[in-house]
Design a protein around this motif. Structure first.
Motif, mmCIF file in Angstrom:
data_model
loop_
_atom_site.group_PDB
_atom_site.id
_atom_site.type_symbol
_atom_site.label_atom_id
_atom_site.label_comp_id
_atom_site.label_asym_id
_atom_site.label_seq_id
_atom_site.Cartn_x
_atom_site.Cartn_y
_atom_site.Cartn_z
ATOM 1 N N ILE A 380 -2.257 -3.606 -14.830
ATOM 2 C CA ILE A 380 -3.944 -3.519 -14.819
ATOM 3 C C ILE A 380 -4.278 -4.067 -13.212
ATOM 4 C CG2 ILE A 380 -5.465 -5.697 -16.017
ATOM 5 C CD1 ILE A 380 -4.226 -5.308 -18.322
ATOM 6 N N GLY A 381 -3.436 -4.484 -12.462
ATOM 7 C CA GLY A 381 -3.645 -4.413 -11.369
ATOM 8 C C GLY A 381 -3.921 -3.233 -10.453
ATOM 9 N N ARG A 382 -3.340 -2.132 -11.035
ATOM 10 C CA ARG A 382 -3.924 -0.968 -10.109
ATOM 11 C C ARG A 382 -3.714 0.135 -11.111
ATOM 12 N NH1 ARG A 382 1.166 -0.701 -6.361
ATOM 13 N NH2 ARG A 382 1.469 -3.455 -6.284
ATOM 14 N N ASP A 383 -4.529 -0.513 -12.162
ATOM 15 C CA ASP A 383 -5.739 0.833 -12.653
ATOM 16 C C ASP A 383 -6.690 1.182 -11.746
ATOM 17 O OD1 ASP A 383 -7.530 1.382 -14.865
ATOM 18 O OD2 ASP A 383 -7.031 0.281 -16.182
ATOM 19 N N PRO A 384 -7.049 2.465 -11.434
ATOM 20 C CA PRO A 384 -7.440 3.267 -10.848
ATOM 21 C C PRO A 384 -9.486 2.796 -11.837
ATOM 22 C CG PRO A 384 -6.436 4.354 -11.702
ATOM 23 C CD PRO A 384 -6.367 3.211 -12.166
ATOM 24 N N ASN A 385 -9.144 2.613 -12.867
ATOM 25 C CA ASN A 385 -11.338 2.684 -13.336
ATOM 26 C C ASN A 385 -11.276 0.929 -13.419
ATOM 27 O OD1 ASN A 385 -10.569 4.413 -15.007
ATOM 28 N ND2 ASN A 385 -9.560 3.755 -16.713
ATOM 29 N N LEU A 386 -10.544 0.343 -12.533
ATOM 30 C CA LEU A 386 -11.130 -1.089 -12.436
ATOM 31 C C LEU A 386 -10.494 -1.205 -10.463
ATOM 32 C CD1 LEU A 386 -8.570 -3.047 -14.859
ATOM 33 C CD2 LEU A 386 -10.897 -2.333 -14.874
ATOM 34 N N TRP A 387 -10.099 -0.859 -10.035
ATOM 35 C CA TRP A 387 -9.956 -1.427 -8.285
ATOM 36 C C TRP A 387 -10.269 0.411 -8.045
ATOM 37 C CZ3 TRP A 387 -10.103 -6.256 -8.440
ATOM 38 C CH2 TRP A 387 -9.218 -7.626 -9.852
ATOM 39 N N LYS A 388 -11.444 0.235 -7.358
ATOM 40 C CA LYS A 388 -11.646 1.043 -6.422
ATOM 41 C C LYS A 388 -9.963 1.317 -5.131
ATOM 42 C CE LYS A 388 -14.600 3.179 -2.745
ATOM 43 N NZ LYS A 388 -15.409 2.978 -1.952
ATOM 44 N N ASN A 389 -9.281 2.562 -5.192
ATOM 45 C CA ASN A 389 -8.138 3.007 -3.658
ATOM 46 C C ASN A 389 -7.357 1.174 -4.502
ATOM 47 O OD1 ASN A 389 -9.924 4.661 -2.652
ATOM 48 N ND2 ASN A 389 -10.137 3.291 -1.299
ATOM 49 N N PRO A 390 -6.776 1.714 -6.198
ATOM 50 C CA PRO A 390 -5.874 0.004 -6.098
ATOM 51 C C PRO A 390 -5.053 -0.009 -4.968
ATOM 52 C CG PRO A 390 -5.646 2.478 -7.446
ATOM 53 C CD PRO A 390 -6.774 2.415 -7.025
ATOM 54 N N GLU A 391 -4.256 0.670 -4.333
ATOM 55 C CA GLU A 391 -2.872 0.486 -3.955
ATOM 56 C C GLU A 391 -3.522 -0.038 -2.965
ATOM 57 O OE1 GLU A 391 0.156 1.537 -5.116
ATOM 58 O OE2 GLU A 391 -0.520 2.309 -6.753
ATOM 59 N N GLU A 392 -4.500 -0.084 -2.305
ATOM 60 C CA GLU A 392 -4.514 -0.592 -1.151
ATOM 61 C C GLU A 392 -4.343 -1.802 -1.022
ATOM 62 O OE1 GLU A 392 -8.175 -0.071 2.195
ATOM 63 O OE2 GLU A 392 -8.130 1.096 0.740
ATOM 64 N N PHE A 393 -4.236 -2.645 0.015
ATOM 65 C CA PHE A 393 -3.577 -3.306 0.176
ATOM 66 C C PHE A 393 -5.716 -4.483 0.991
ATOM 67 C CE2 PHE A 393 -3.629 -8.218 2.225
ATOM 68 C CZ PHE A 393 -2.814 -9.169 0.966
ATOM 69 N N LEU A 394 -6.509 -4.980 0.277
ATOM 70 C CA LEU A 394 -7.399 -4.923 0.743
ATOM 71 C C LEU A 394 -8.620 -6.071 0.125
ATOM 72 C CD1 LEU A 394 -9.740 -3.334 2.712
ATOM 73 C CD2 LEU A 394 -10.916 -2.517 0.837
ATOM 74 N N PRO A 395 -8.179 -7.240 0.238
ATOM 75 C CA PRO A 395 -8.574 -8.722 0.147
ATOM 76 C C PRO A 395 -9.926 -8.570 0.246
ATOM 77 C CG PRO A 395 -7.481 -8.545 2.152
ATOM 78 C CD PRO A 395 -7.253 -7.126 2.191
ATOM 79 N N GLU A 396 -11.412 -7.913 1.040
ATOM 80 C CA GLU A 396 -12.404 -7.778 1.216
ATOM 81 C C GLU A 396 -12.618 -7.090 -0.247
ATOM 82 O OE1 GLU A 396 -10.939 -6.831 3.709
ATOM 83 O OE2 GLU A 396 -11.582 -6.929 5.417
#
Ligand code: HEM
Length: 481
Positions: A380-396
């Motif tokens: 779920i944390g890597r779902d591209p429907n929820l997160w843009k560029n999911p594999e990128e570590f981006l705290p912003e």
């Protein structure tokens, strides 16, 4: 999508074809959360597998909401896990107790007495002292200019904190003799951490355990830990014992036993106390260490983010010399780093398994009692429907975004949700944030000679929790604050 039909023609969720006897076990692979994520891309966010027992794997935020909120009451039991039966004093703990009067009562007591905000705050001095000891030990090592094994140091930190919270004494305290208890805890963690996927699926696990001899080692490890708990309890009951200012968890649990009335629903015994302390160790030691370890790994790979987090903490704390818990509230970027770490590296990627207790329906699919449920929060944390560029570590990505991990936002569930949500969440976050803030405040972190950011291993090792496969070795450079 193919829908299987039962005798009564009730639709079951789709899933991969199962083989005779082993069902879908061969499809779990070395990292079940990863293999199950791949399978979910083909079979959907609610899929059915046969892993010793019928097992549903949930891989989307929407589906997780259905299971952990709408139908929480239908699926909030736990399957009887083989390897852990002994460690939980036959399911007298919180984590592995099946849903029922016992679990409700013991969880209620612990939420009030062990995990309450007040209790967590009362242990602030322990976390601060132990983090200061960790920092001092790294200061000493930093003069050599050599890399240190940060993963191992973090494990000792969280183990020491839990030990003092539970027993009022650190591992080093003499009555535990030569740090032997620390060794025993590490052995238990290593054993449990080394269990393979199959061990977490009942019935099959039992055979695997016996074959590998793991069972015997688990038993030995359990008996040693039990012996220590017994000794600590006896010491606490000794009338000559000098009372500490703060109650530790053993004090609390013995008080509960003493003060219970004969008519109380749960007859609390020393075994209950031991089972709860075991939970604190098994659920509380490596999860926190793993989180800080992944956070430091991601920061070492992303120097821009490392510098930004360091600048925040150094500007905010100035020349005070150390970060205290009271300071952490102002560290907004650091908190985003922690959230982002838990999105990409939830220490328990499939939560703890749940078991259904009734017949219910979600999205037209039928679920029957005694089905195991795994929620793949890693996927779920890597779902591209929820997160843009999911594999990128981006705290912003958490800036101006109210999503957090407290079980209300189903796209970020490192602590689970619903009735079984992790009760140690506040204790864990307090340790993780404090440790990370101090590591960033006091040191710059270099890679070992000749190593590039891209060489840092991101490989995972599967087990009860998912830790880094290879230790994180970094060179600490003292920053004069
Ligand atoms: C970063 C650190 C931690 C993470 C990511 C974490 C995660 C989890 C997860 C995913 C669950 C299962 C939730 C579910 O089934 O829905 C859980 C349960 C639990 N955790 Fe934690 N945990 C952490 C730290 C701690 C600490 C420090 C303690 C105690 C000192 C603790 C005690 C427990 C207990 C007792 C349960 C069982 C709850 C139940 O079944 O009712 N955890 N945790």
């Amino acid at each position: 999508r193919k829908i299987e039909l039962t005798g009564q023609k009730k639709p079951l969720p789709p899933g991969p074809t199962k083989l005779p006897i082993i069902g879908n076990l061969h499809q779990l692979g070395a990292l079940p959360h990863y293999s199950l994520w791949q399978l979910s891309k083909k079979y959907g966010s609610i899929m059915l597998l046969q892993l010793g027992v019928p097992t549903v794997v949930v891989s989307s935020a929407e589906a997780a909401r259905e299971f952990l909120k709408t139908h929480d009451i239908d699926c909030c039991s736990r399957p009887p896990l083989v390897g852990l039966g002994k460690f939980s004093y036959n399911h007298r703990d919180i984590s592995f107790a099946p849903y029922g009067d016992y679990w409700r009562e013991v969880r209620k007591i612990c939420v009030l007495e062990v995990f309450s905000t007040k209790r967590v705050q009362s242990f602030q001095f322990i976390r601060e002292e132990e983090v200061a000891l960790l920092i001092d030990s790294i200061v000493q090592s930093s003069s050599s200019g050599s890399p240190i094994d940060l993963t191992e140091r973090l494990m000792s930190l969280t183990a020491n904190i839990i030990c003092r919270i539970a027993f009022g004494k650190s591992f080093q305290a003499s009555e535990f003799g030569d740090g032997r208890f620390q060794e025993v805890v590490h052995e238990a963690m290593a054993l449990l951490g080394g269990l393979t996927a199959a061990d977490f699926f009942p019935y099959v696990g039992r055979i695997v355990d016996r074959l590998t001899g793991l069972h015997g080692r688990l038993e030995r490890s359990f008996h040693e830990m039990d012996g220590f708990y017994q000794q600590v309890i006896e010491d606490h009951l000794n009338p000559g014992r000098v009372k500490e200012e703060h109650e530790d968890i053993i004090d609390v649990l013995l008080r509960i036993e003493r003060e219970q009335s004969e008519s109380s629903a749960l007859q609390f015994t020393k075994d209950n106390a031991k089972a709860i302390v075991m939970d604190l160790f098994l659920a509380g030691v490596d999860t926190g260490a793993i989180t800080v370890s992944w956070a430091m790994t991601e920061l070492a790979r992303n120097p821009r983010i490392m510098k930004k987090a360091q600048a925040e903490v150094r500007n905010s704390i100035g020349n005070k010399g150390k970060v205290t818990e009271g300071d952490v509230d102002q560290l907004h970027y650091l908190k985003m780093v922690v959230k982002e770490t838990l999105r990409l590296h939830p220490p328990a990627p499939l939560l703890l398994p749940r078991e259904t207790m009734s017949h219910f329906e979600i999205n037209g699919y039928h679920f029957y009692p005694k089905t195991q449920v795994h929620v793949n929060v890693w996927a779920i944390g890597r779902d591209p429907n929820l997160w843009k560029n999911p594999e990128e570590f981006l705290p912003e990505r958490f800036m101006d975004n109210s999503v957090d991990f407290r079980g209300q936002h189903f796209e970020l569930l490192p602590f689970g949700a619903g009735r079984r949500i992790c009760p140690g969440m506040y204790m864990a976050i307090a340790t993780v944030e404090l440790a990370l803030a101090n590591l960033l405040y006091r040191f710059n972190w270099n890679l070992p000679n000749g190593m590039k950011e891209t060489d840092i291993s991101m490989e995972e090792a599967a087990g009860l929790t998912v830790r880094k496969k290879f230790a994180l070795n970094l060179v600490p450079i003292l920053h004069h604050c």
